[in-house]
Design an enzyme around this catalytic site. Sequence first.
Site, PDB file in Angstrom:
ATOM      1  N   GLU A   1       0.840  -1.207   0.000  1.00 15.43           N
ATOM      2  CA  GLU A   1       0.000   0.000   0.000  1.00 15.43           C
ATOM      3  C   GLU A   1       0.873   1.254   0.000  1.00 15.43           C
ATOM      4  OE1 GLU A   1      -0.404  -2.612   2.002  1.00 15.43           O
ATOM      5  OE2 GLU A   1      -2.496  -2.887   2.610  1.00 15.43           O
TER       6      GLU A   1
ATOM      7  N   GLY B   1       5.868  -2.272  14.727  1.00 11.53           N
ATOM      8  CA  GLY B   1       5.109  -1.315  13.912  1.00 11.53           C
ATOM      9  C   GLY B   1       4.060  -0.570  14.728  1.00 11.53           C
TER      10      GLY B   1
ATOM     11  N   GLU C   1      -3.777  -6.840  17.177  1.00 13.81           N
ATOM     12  CA  GLU C   1      -2.569  -7.421  16.568  1.00 13.81           C
ATOM     13  C   GLU C   1      -1.725  -8.082  17.656  1.00 13.81           C
ATOM     14  OE1 GLU C   1       0.025  -5.023  14.057  1.00 13.81           O
ATOM     15  OE2 GLU C   1      -1.268  -5.294  12.343  1.00 13.81           O
TER      16      GLU C   1
ATOM     17  N   HIS D   1     -25.881   6.983  20.593  1.00 13.39           N
ATOM     18  CA  HIS D   1     -26.985   6.970  19.631  1.00 13.39           C
ATOM     19  C   HIS D   1     -26.746   5.941  18.527  1.00 13.39           C
ATOM     20  CE1 HIS D   1     -28.707  10.576  21.483  1.00 13.39           C
ATOM     21  NE2 HIS D   1     -27.431  10.908  21.692  1.00 13.39           N
TER      22      HIS D   1
ATOM     23  N   LYS E   1      -1.442 -11.173   2.893  1.00 12.28           N
ATOM     24  CA  LYS E   1      -0.603 -10.343   2.005  1.00 12.28           C
ATOM     25  C   LYS E   1      -0.047 -11.207   0.882  1.00 12.28           C
ATOM     26  CE  LYS E   1       1.219  -7.169   5.535  1.00 12.28           C
ATOM     27  NZ  LYS E   1       2.408  -6.773   6.277  1.00 12.28           N
TER      28      LYS E   1
HETATM   29  O1  F6P Z   1      -0.663  -4.763   9.335  1.00 10.89           O
HETATM   30  C1  F6P Z   1       0.530  -5.426   9.504  1.00 10.89           C
HETATM   31  C2  F6P Z   1       1.652  -4.494   9.668  1.00 10.89           C
HETATM   32  O2  F6P Z   1       2.783  -5.263   9.594  1.00 10.89           O
HETATM   33  C3  F6P Z   1       1.579  -3.694  10.976  1.00 10.89           C
HETATM   34  O3  F6P Z   1       2.072  -4.379  12.065  1.00 10.89           O
HETATM   35  C4  F6P Z   1       2.361  -2.485  10.622  1.00 10.89           C
HETATM   36  O4  F6P Z   1       2.106  -1.440  11.511  1.00 10.89           O
HETATM   37  C5  F6P Z   1       1.843  -2.216   9.233  1.00 10.89           C
HETATM   38  O5  F6P Z   1       1.715  -3.501   8.661  1.00 10.89           O
HETATM   39  C6  F6P Z   1       2.710  -1.347   8.381  1.00 10.89           C
HETATM   40  O6  F6P Z   1       3.992  -1.887   8.240  1.00 10.89           O
HETATM   41  P1  F6P Z   1       5.201  -1.022   7.720  1.00 10.89           P
HETATM   42  O7  F6P Z   1       5.430   0.082   8.674  1.00 10.89           O
HETATM   43  O8  F6P Z   1       6.340  -1.977   7.658  1.00 10.89           O
HETATM   44  O9  F6P Z   1       4.831  -0.504   6.366  1.00 10.89           O
END
Ligand code: F6P
Length: 523
Positions: free
Chosen positions: A192, A245, A331, A362, A490
């Site tokens: 992403e 993270g 998590e 509400h 993923k």
């Molecule tokens: O959602 C899984 C995860 O590994 C989280 O633990 C982490 O905060 C997020 O993805 C983002 O990861 P990164 O900072 O490595 O992009």
Amino acid sequence: MNSVLPTAQQPTLDQIAEWQAFIEAGQASVVDPAGLRVLEAAGLCLDLTGQMASPQLGEAGQALLAARDFDLYRDKLLSGQSINNTEDRAAWHTMLRAPAPVEAVAAERQRMNEFIRKADSERRWRNIIHIGIGGSDWGVRLTVGAFGYAGTWRRVRFAASIDGHAIEGALSGLNPHDTLIVLASKSFTTAETLQNGQRAIEWQRNAGVEDPYANLMVVTARPDLAKAWGAPESQIFRLWDWVGGRFSLWSSVGLTTALAVGSDVVAGMHAGAAAMDAHFASASFEKNAPIQMALAGIVNRNALGYASLNIAPYDFRLANLVPYLQQLEMESLGKSVDLDGDPVSVATGPAVWGMPGTDAQHTFFQWLHQSSDGAPVDFIVCQEAGHHWPEHHRSLLANCLAQREALLQGKSYEDALQECLAAGVPQEKAEWLAKHRVHPGGRPSNLIVLPKLTPYTLGALLALYEHKVFVQGVVWGINPFDQWGVEYGKVLAQGITEELSGAKAKDGGHDASTAYWVKRFSG
Ligand code: F6P
């Protein structure tokens, strides 16, 4: 193996005498509305009056922690020893906010502060697009929302999801020539973030920005990957492997926060969190807020069988506290094997959900009050508001206390009947209607009171939850610092993306429904 709790030959948690005694004491205890129980920690008040309590439960809790070697694991956590056994690393987020941190942390803090001082003095970048997801996003959204709710001199937009509408919406209306792209990714492999980052760079280039990389700051534990991606070395802030993270808002991931609402906000949050760390490390069992909150949560989950926890911040500025805590709690505690990989024999972390009050009242409070299940609630409120309409704040405080009291005290059939009769409802109808107006009461809750919302109190609040989650992880015998459940999806998504684009042949291994939709979506 860096095993912290029982080996395969040892008894499972539910077979341990201290566990059984704790659960029995939890079931035999009551919520005593007359038994005021308020703890003070790092400037916060934690009111546990709405939780099960008894002297036996207190003693059993202490014995349970001893049986789970809690002191040892707390020491390991706070001294940066390897405690995340599946990834073979420490979880040393407390070091990021320590008043006198190790050299590497101090140096990076200073670099960041210098960068911000320079950017501010040059009045550079009126816009920031913060790109990151999960722990590289929620903490920043939370703090910018908390302290910039009434606007910030730099306009901040966030893009997290892979959904193209997210980045399209986030960039829309910004001046590309005056926008800083902050790319936060610990791993620098998150699809992403990398894709959204590419879109932001293209957006600047297409608008005639000669060198979009000059408008880029990266925060990552993988500077090598960031450099290969195009980020100049001098524009990369570091974090370390030992920063999980979901704990990374304490690191340079706070760059956007500092640019938007000031470096003093980041420093204040560090100070509040460090004060909570000190409390967690040294307060006695009875007075230790994270420990007591954790044990109350275990009673709710394992003795009373509540499968979820509701977070009710009675503060508009803390709207993003709910998703922030969802990631932290779910998590961390959404595991069902112990440190040795054996099934945990008891239920672990609850589902966490919520919404700020009074909107929540509400929306779903009906369910909290009268459904067959209900859920424990964490009410969070500030004694003093940041605005200047005392009548608003009085009402907010009253609503928070009232909802909690209704859960705690309930309303008996007799009271409901009297209420109906007093309102002139005829006897027969009143007897019927009263049954619908009964509140069972005795539903557990915490009340957390911040004197007011400051960086210090927010920092302390977040650290309170972090340590609560850690204590629960130790008791349940799970690793609260990994997140393997997120990884599998993923990998599958990567394969399906390639199938959809035609880069890879359709996979015969799909279930019928996935295969059908992969075919249809491939056009
Ligand atoms: O959602 C899984 C995860 O590994 C989280 O633990 C982490 O905060 C997020 O993805 C983002 O990861 P990164 O900072 O490595 O992009």
